[in-house]
Write an enzyme that holds these catalytic residues in place. Structure first.
Site, mmCIF file in Angstrom:
data_model
loop_
_atom_site.group_PDB
_atom_site.id
_atom_site.type_symbol
_atom_site.label_atom_id
_atom_site.label_comp_id
_atom_site.label_asym_id
_atom_site.label_seq_id
_atom_site.Cartn_x
_atom_site.Cartn_y
_atom_site.Cartn_z
ATOM 1 C CG ASP A 340 -1.930 1.060 1.236
ATOM 2 O OD1 ASP A 340 -2.235 1.580 0.149
ATOM 3 O OD2 ASP A 340 -2.440 1.406 2.320
ATOM 4 C CG ASP A 645 -4.524 0.390 5.661
ATOM 5 O OD1 ASP A 645 -5.307 0.023 4.768
ATOM 6 O OD2 ASP A 645 -4.033 1.522 5.713
ATOM 7 C CG ASP A 649 -5.860 -3.545 1.924
ATOM 8 O OD1 ASP A 649 -5.845 -3.379 0.691
ATOM 9 O OD2 ASP A 649 -5.718 -2.622 2.736
#
Length: 908
Positions: A340, A645, A649
């Site tokens: 990310d 997070d 995801d």
């Protein structure tokens, strides 16, 4: 408008795409109005659609999960060793092995139970309560009672209780990072958008599980429970099977090959002994049992568990918390890291990096919320107060602002909008604190930021009592309000709007978010500041370029990953321009395009596999896109680590070979689905964890290279004795003594071996590679042959000199054990020499293991009870010298082989 009666992914044709419909049409389709549903209709729909909660996952029974823990090649090896020891009547050894099997199964049982909690983490995101209109009356109800067609009111601090089509919104901003990965709160309105708009761009929708951070709204419930976006992710997660790690796959193959080899060797030996040599079957059976006992690697499961556990401890000290033991080694096999952007590769602290004003471009030093840094013009440091337009722009940014910048325990943090916080930090760098500015220029009125108007305005009075109006907002909107700009000397001059637009385009192309700042002398027309007061007449001051900058340590970590042959890919919910610009600063995807989620949705699996090979930056990615990207990389033969997070995801985290969740800002769903949690949300921690994972794999391999020659040497001794009609040099009990006591004690020291110096300069090992290469098989055979020659040679020599059989066997046992001690030092490095101070003393656990093994061998040799049990006998000083000579011979031969490898350039 595209046909709305089809869901973008995974839905049915009769489910509308609610984000494409005007609010009135959505109400008509759900047969409801602004007064909401009456109680009877709500009850009927509740019976039809079910409660607004996610269905609990189907779980295997506890007994089935426990039984499946025994379906593991490592446990089969341990059970095989237990059967052998039981056949020999060594019940203590059998008990220890069976206890180890049960402990391993119990650990796996507990960890699997934790893994299933990922689904519970998603279910917990649904709001427990909701404010709903029923028959025109507002009432708070259990959110489980919401049905499609209900009208719900939400305000700042509320969690959205179901998927809503917004009917009215006032300054509404929603934190959607958990679903979309978008780093900033999203402004909401009631407008319909295109059918192919990504989830993060559907401004007229609010989704279950997201958080209202500002404003208020009313919305029409269009989906509840499993029909929500959150429910769709829940179903995806439930349908994903966890991946086994590369090491376990290698161990599985290794164990199968070894088991077949042992059985074949035992059968051949039994047949040769009975059919060719004419030995009684009962006698040959006991010899074959001894052979099997010498070949089975009893210590492998234990050393594997210890090595992985030590890796867990080392990673924990480096802020990486491992939740599943095999993930430690899997990190060492990673070939691709998918990360990310926000907070992992970047600081998650918005920072002003550029101010454009008076025809000049000022660069701003420093990153993050710490007010350290200054201004520079053409590479030269300049004070802000020497440039009137810059100083006034900084002042406007500080005063037309609702955020707060605070320091606590030496750490600076922002309360409020991060973009506004960046302007406060800019003021501090210019020497202007918020409190001082407000004291000198008190605020008299404000128009808060609204997405509809795209600006914020404030009314102030300066120290001389003169009124001022300040405005900040989207550059194009602020420019529309202006008729003049400030020149280099502070003088007003006509607005060059095309020049400002060009500056805005150039700055945005570098991935910076833009704000425009302007001011006007004058007071509101009425008692309070109104929109009519912001219709025009402003002077343009500056364009401010803001970015969430990369972490300095992340830049270095990405470089380390590239040196280690690991590709780093950025998968973010942010916009493509921002992702590409940050990627370029991190050396990710430089010179390559960024691919968006909308483009991924149009690709078939084959096209996606080609794309992931060439592209490193993916933007506006949904949960399905992330999951497909991970699967495409795995299908291409990669071992994938995935960071995340949010609940969006979780499916990709579970599917990845190593799922890595963020500990500071990660949702519980992400943490439960992951194999590892980063306590500091820092990408650099992943690089350090990869180094530890590679070291763990090296140490496991070193143990196997230490253990196999030992076991192989014993097996060769037994085979040679049978083939050549010799007296058996080792009894079955003595073989077990060597394997269970000395080999395991010595080999355990290799679990503490520090990483080799080149561990992060190697290419990742191929996922399909065998545990031992052909070259390492040669080393095993070479060392096993050397140990067999020393042990059997001493045994036969002593027998030829008339030495007692018990003494000769004791010599043979000690020769193998002492050769193991010397070879343990050899095993510290695959190819590097150990004939130096670091090689001989660099791992104190090796020295401690040898020191612990010496008294065990002395007890085996001299204690009467041990002599009676194992058939051993005392040795003289001369005989001990012969034993030491055998060990030294093995040591020097192994070092000579390494020297030849280094000189000739042969690699494993």
């Amino acid at each position: 408008m595209p046909d709305p009666r089809a869901r973008e992914t995974g839905g049915t044709a009769d489910v509308p795409l609610w984000h494409t419909l005007p609010a009135e049409q959505a109400q008509a389709l759900l047969r409801t109005g602004v007064q909401g549903l009456d109680a009877a209709e709500a009850a009927r729909r509740l019976a039809q659609h079910g409660p607004n909660r996610l269905a609990p996952p189907r779980r295997r029974s506890a007994l089935m999960r426990l039984l499946l823990q025994f379906h593991n090649i490592l446990l089969y090896v341990m059970l095989g060793a237990a059967v052998v020891t039981a056949a020999l009547g060594h019940w203590l050894d059998t008990t220890v092995l069976l206890a180890a099997v049960l402990i391993n199964a119990a650990i796996g049982f507990i960890q699997e139970g934790k893994a299933e909690d990922a689904l519970e983490g998603i279910r917990a995101m649904l709001s427990p309560h909701a404010m709903v209109l029923r028959g025109g009356e507002r009432r708070e109800i259990d959110a489980a009672g919401l049905v499609p067609g209900d009208v719900v009111a939400v305000a700042s601090g509320d969690r959205i209780p179901a998927d809503l089509r917004l009917l009215a919104a006032h300054e509404l901003r929603v934190e959607e990072a958990a679903l979309t990965g978008e780093s900033m709160p999203v402004e909401k309105d009631t407008a319909a958008v295109a059918a192919d708009a990504p989830l993060g761009d559907r401004s007229g929708m609010a989704y279950a599980g997201t958080l209202v951070v500002h404003g208020q709204a009313t919305g029409l419930v269009v989906a509840t429970g499993g029909a929500t976006e959150l429910g769709r992710i829940n179903r995806m997660l439930a349908g994903i099977e966890a991946q086994t790690t590369p090491l376990l796959r290698q161990i599985d193959r290794f164990g199968r090959v070894l088991a077949v080899a042992i059985l074949a060797l035992a059968a051949a030996t039994f047949a040769l002994g009975t059919l060719w040599r004419g030995h009684p079957p009962a006698e040959m059976f006991m010899m074959v049992v001894a052979l099997a006992a010498s070949a089975i690697p009893e210590g492998l499961p234990a050393i594997m568990t210890v090595t992985l556990a030590l890796g867990v401890q080392r990673m924990a000290r480096r802020q990486a918390i491992v939740r599943r033991l095999p993930a430690v080694e899997a990190l060492g096999a990673v070939t691709v890291v998918c990360s990310d952007k926000t907070g992992t590769l970047t600081r998650n602290e918005m920072t002003v990096q550029r101010v454009v004003c008076s025809g000049q471009v000022f660069d701003v030093g420093g990153v993050g919320y710490s007010p350290v840094g200054g201004f520079s013009l053409d590479g030269r440091a300049v004070p802000a107060d020497r440039h009137p337009a810059l100083a006034l722009a900084v002042q406007v940014g500080v005063l037309c602002n609702d955020a707060r910048l605070r320091e606590a325990a030496g750490q600076w943090h922002v309360e409020g909008d991060p973009t506004e916080g960046a302007l406060l930090v800019l003021g501090r760098k210019a020497g202007l604190a918020q409190g001082d500015a407000q004291a000198r220029w008190p605020r008299c009125g404000v128009i808060p930021f609204e997405s509809e108007h795209r600006f914020m305005a404030t009314h102030h009075v300066d120290a001389g009592g003169q009124p001022w109006l300040f405005v900040k907002g989207a550059p194009e909107r602020v420019l529309d309000l202006c008729h003049a700009e400030v020149g280099p000397g502070g003088e007003p001059q006509p607005l060059e709007i095309d020049t400002w637009r060009r500056w805005a385009t150039d700055t945005a192309a570098q991935g910076l978010r833009l704000l425009g700042l302007a001011c006007k002398r004058g007071a509101p027309a009425g008692e309070r500041l109104a929109f009519a007061d912001v219709e025009g007449g402003y002077t343009m001051l500056a364009l401010v370029g803001i970015v969430d900058p990369p972490r300095a340590e992340a830049v270095q970590a990405v470089r380390q990953c590239h040196q280690a042959g690991i590709r780093v890919k950025m998968i973010t919910g942010d916009h493509a321009e921002t992702a590409r610009a940050i990627g370029a600063q991190l050396a990710i995807g430089v010179g390559r395009p960024a691919v968006t989620g909308a483009e991924i949705a149009l690709m078939d699996d084959a096209a996606l596999r080609r794309t992931v090979h060439d592209v490193d930056v993916f933007a506006r990615a949904s949960p399905e896109h992330k999951l497909r990207l991970v699967q495409a990389m795995q299908d291409s033969g990669h071992v994938v680590a995935m960071t995340g997070d949010g609940v969006n995801d979780a499916p990709a985290l579970k599917r990845a070979d190593v799922g890595v969740a963020m500990g500071l800002k990660g949702t519980e769903a992400a943490k439960e689905a992951a194999d590892m949690v980063l306590a500091d949300d820092n990408f650099a921690t992943i690089a350090r964890a990869v180094r530890e994972g590679r070291a763990v794999y090296d140490n496991l391999k070193k143990f196997i290279l230490f253990m196999l020659p030992t076991n192989g040497g014993e097996a060769l001794v037994v085979i040679a004795a049978i083939l050549f009609e010799l007296t058996l040099p080792l009894t079955a009990a003595q073989v077990l003594w060597i394997n269970m006591v000395t080999s395991s004690t010595l080999g355990l020291a290799l679990a503490f071996e520090p990483p080799e110096g080149d561990v992060m300069q190697r290419r990742p090992r191929p996922p399909a590679a065998a545990l031992l290469s052909g070259f390492f098989v040669w080393r095993v055979l070479m060392v096993a042959t050397l140990m067999m020659a020393c042990s059997l040679g001493l045994f036969l020599w002593e027998l030829s000199q008339g030495t007692d059989l018990a003494v000769a066997r004791t010599l043979a046992v000690n020769a193998i054990v002492v050769a193991e001690m010397f070879y343990l030092v050899n095993s510290r490095h695959f190819f590097a020499p150990v004939l130096n101070r670091q090689g001989l003393t660099g791992n104190r656990y090796v020295l401690l293991a040898i020191a612990a093994c010496v008294p065990l061998q002395l007890a085996f040799t001299y204690l009467p009870a041990m002599q009676a049990f194992f058939g051993s006998a005392g040795l003289s000083a001369l005989e001990w010298l012969k034993v030491l000579g055998a060990g030294l011979f093995v040591f020097l031969a192994a070092e000579l082989e390494k020297l030849v490898i280094r000189r000739t350039g042969i690699v494993a």
